[in-house]
Design a protein around this motif. Structure first.
Motif, PDB file in Angstrom:
ATOM      1  N   ALA A 298     -52.326  49.631 -49.054  1.00 55.35           N
ATOM      2  CA  ALA A 298     -52.803  50.098 -50.355  1.00 55.35           C
ATOM      3  C   ALA A 298     -53.516  48.979 -51.107  1.00 55.35           C
TER       4      ALA A 298
ATOM      5  N   PHE B 126     -48.745  53.832 -58.803  1.00 57.29           N
ATOM      6  CA  PHE B 126     -48.551  54.386 -57.456  1.00 57.29           C
ATOM      7  C   PHE B 126     -47.118  54.116 -56.998  1.00 57.29           C
TER       8      PHE B 126
ATOM      9  N   ALA C 211     -46.936  58.475 -47.636  1.00 56.12           N
ATOM     10  CA  ALA C 211     -46.044  57.516 -48.291  1.00 56.12           C
ATOM     11  C   ALA C 211     -46.406  57.311 -49.756  1.00 56.12           C
ATOM     12  N   ALA C 212     -47.647  57.662 -50.150  1.00 54.03           N
ATOM     13  CA  ALA C 212     -48.121  57.343 -51.504  1.00 54.03           C
ATOM     14  C   ALA C 212     -48.014  58.536 -52.439  1.00 54.03           C
TER      15      ALA C 212
ATOM     16  N   ASN D 141     -42.250  49.895 -45.381  1.00 57.44           N
ATOM     17  CA  ASN D 141     -42.796  49.999 -46.732  1.00 57.44           C
ATOM     18  C   ASN D 141     -43.757  48.847 -47.036  1.00 57.44           C
TER      19      ASN D 141
ATOM     20  N   THR E 292     -52.503  55.177 -47.015  1.00 50.06           N
ATOM     21  CA  THR E 292     -51.051  55.192 -46.865  1.00 50.06           C
ATOM     22  C   THR E 292     -50.490  56.566 -46.520  1.00 50.06           C
TER      23      THR E 292
ATOM     24  N   THR F 208     -38.483  52.326 -52.005  1.00 47.02           N
ATOM     25  CA  THR F 208     -39.580  52.764 -52.873  1.00 47.02           C
ATOM     26  C   THR F 208     -40.145  51.553 -53.598  1.00 47.02           C
TER      27      THR F 208
ATOM     28  N   GLU G 144     -47.130  49.639 -45.632  1.00 46.01           N
ATOM     29  CA  GLU G 144     -47.859  50.651 -46.403  1.00 46.01           C
ATOM     30  C   GLU G 144     -48.416  50.078 -47.709  1.00 46.01           C
ATOM     31  N   VAL G 145     -47.627  49.252 -48.384  1.00 53.43           N
ATOM     32  CA  VAL G 145     -48.090  48.671 -49.635  1.00 53.43           C
ATOM     33  C   VAL G 145     -49.257  47.721 -49.378  1.00 53.43           C
TER      34      VAL G 145
ATOM     35  N   PHE H 111     -44.717  54.166 -53.396  1.00 49.46           N
ATOM     36  CA  PHE H 111     -44.765  54.192 -51.933  1.00 49.46           C
ATOM     37  C   PHE H 111     -43.336  54.258 -51.415  1.00 49.46           C
ATOM     38  N   THR H 112     -43.038  55.303 -50.660  1.00 50.26           N
ATOM     39  CA  THR H 112     -41.672  55.548 -50.207  1.00 50.26           C
ATOM     40  C   THR H 112     -41.624  55.540 -48.682  1.00 50.26           C
ATOM     41  N   SER H 113     -40.632  54.839 -48.140  1.00 54.68           N
ATOM     42  CA  SER H 113     -40.435  54.750 -46.687  1.00 54.68           C
ATOM     43  C   SER H 113     -38.961  54.955 -46.374  1.00 54.68           C
TER      44      SER H 113
END
Length: 291
Positions: free
Chosen positions: A125, A102, A192-193, A118, A189, A165, A121-122, A104-106
């Motif tokens: 997840a 996976f 972002a995912a 970020n 997420t 990321t 969000e992680v 995850f971008t912020s």
């Protein structure tokens, strides 16, 4: 005075009555470091015997510790004719391990703000994966980047913010809930995912790999027998056998159960494990002899 001198016995020339009395009893104590001659002989004999015994024991220990290499089978000498053959074997099975990567971008105006967003969000997840029964030991951070973002009006670079990321790799071991786990991460997420990759394998590939090895050896033996007959020779002993492992190949298909097939969630991600093929190759060297 002469008569007195004749009655004296010089020390050491004749034994005294005390020495005679002591012949059948304990030896006399010797003052200081003076040893009787007989004691010196005894000590030397004991020391010499210990040296012989110790040397013998050392020799036995060295002989036991030295390993003698196994002799090569008859006919496997370098001057003897040889036959080299290869065999390939394959075995199929349904993989039971899905590895999902996976991303995850912020993006935010500052690097600190982007990183904080970020992280949130992680963590969401990770909670989603844990809620689906994924062990924390099966989740690993495999990448983290913080990069400035620019625009180029009239060719001039202008900083607009930062992008973070974070890449997380998860091993999903439950065939019935792996699709639900992927779905839970995406729902937790949002945008972002991303799912960067999915790869299938076995928790324990030993059984399938051994089946492939057995088939490879059988093929090599069959080839060797046919070639020896064609050459008018007789197969001798096996001089060497080498295993050359091959990478696994994924065969698309629907032979296995669908991931998430028993979930009641309508949005469960359907993921098919298909059939995975394990391939093995062996090389055998035989000695050859005349018929």
């Amino acid at each position: 005075m002469a008569e007195g001198n004749e009655s004296q016995v010089p020390s050491g020339d004749a034994p005294s009555d005390r020495q005679h009395d002591n012949d059948n009893h304990e030896p006399l104590s010797v003052p200081g470091n003076r040893w009787r001659p007989g004691s010196r002989v005894t000590v030397a004999a004991v020391a010499f015997g210990a040296l012989i015994i110790g040397g013998t024991g050392l020799g036995l220990a060295l002989s036991a510790g030295a390993s003698t290499p196994d002799p090569a089978p008859a006919g496997c000498g370098s001057s003897a004719p040889h036959l080299t053959v290869q065999g390939t074997g394959q075995a199929e099975g349904t993989p039971d391990l899905l590895t999902a990567v996976f991303g995850f971008t912020s993006t935010a105006g500052t690097s600190a703000a982007a990183l904080s967003q970020n992280n949130t969000e992680v963590n969401q997840a990770l909670l989603a994966l844990g809620g689906q029964g994924v062990a924390r030991a099966d989740v690993q951070t495999t990448g983290l980047t913080v990069a400035p973002q620019y625009v180029y009006p009239k060719g001039v670079p202008t900083l607009t913010g930062y992008q973070v990321t974070n890449t997380v790799t998860a091993k999903l071991r439950n065939l019935k809930t792996d699709g639900d786990a992927i779905d839970a991460v995406v729902n937790a997420t949002g945008n972002a995912a991303t799912v960067s990759s999915l790869s299938f394998s076995y928790n324990d590939p030993t059984q399938v790999e051994d089946q492939a090895r057995i088939k490879a050896v059988h093929e090599a033996v069959a080839h060797a027998g046919a070639m020896a007959v064609a050459a008018g020779r007789k197969l001798g002993p096996v001089c060497s056998l080498t295993d050359n492992a091959q990478p696994s190949l994924l065969t698309p298909g629907t032979d296995g159960p669908a991931f998430g097939a028993q979930s009641n969630a309508a949005s469960s991600v359907p993921v098919e494990p298909g059939t995975q093929t394990e391939t093995d190759q062996v090389t055998m060297v035989y000695a050859l002899s005349a018929r």
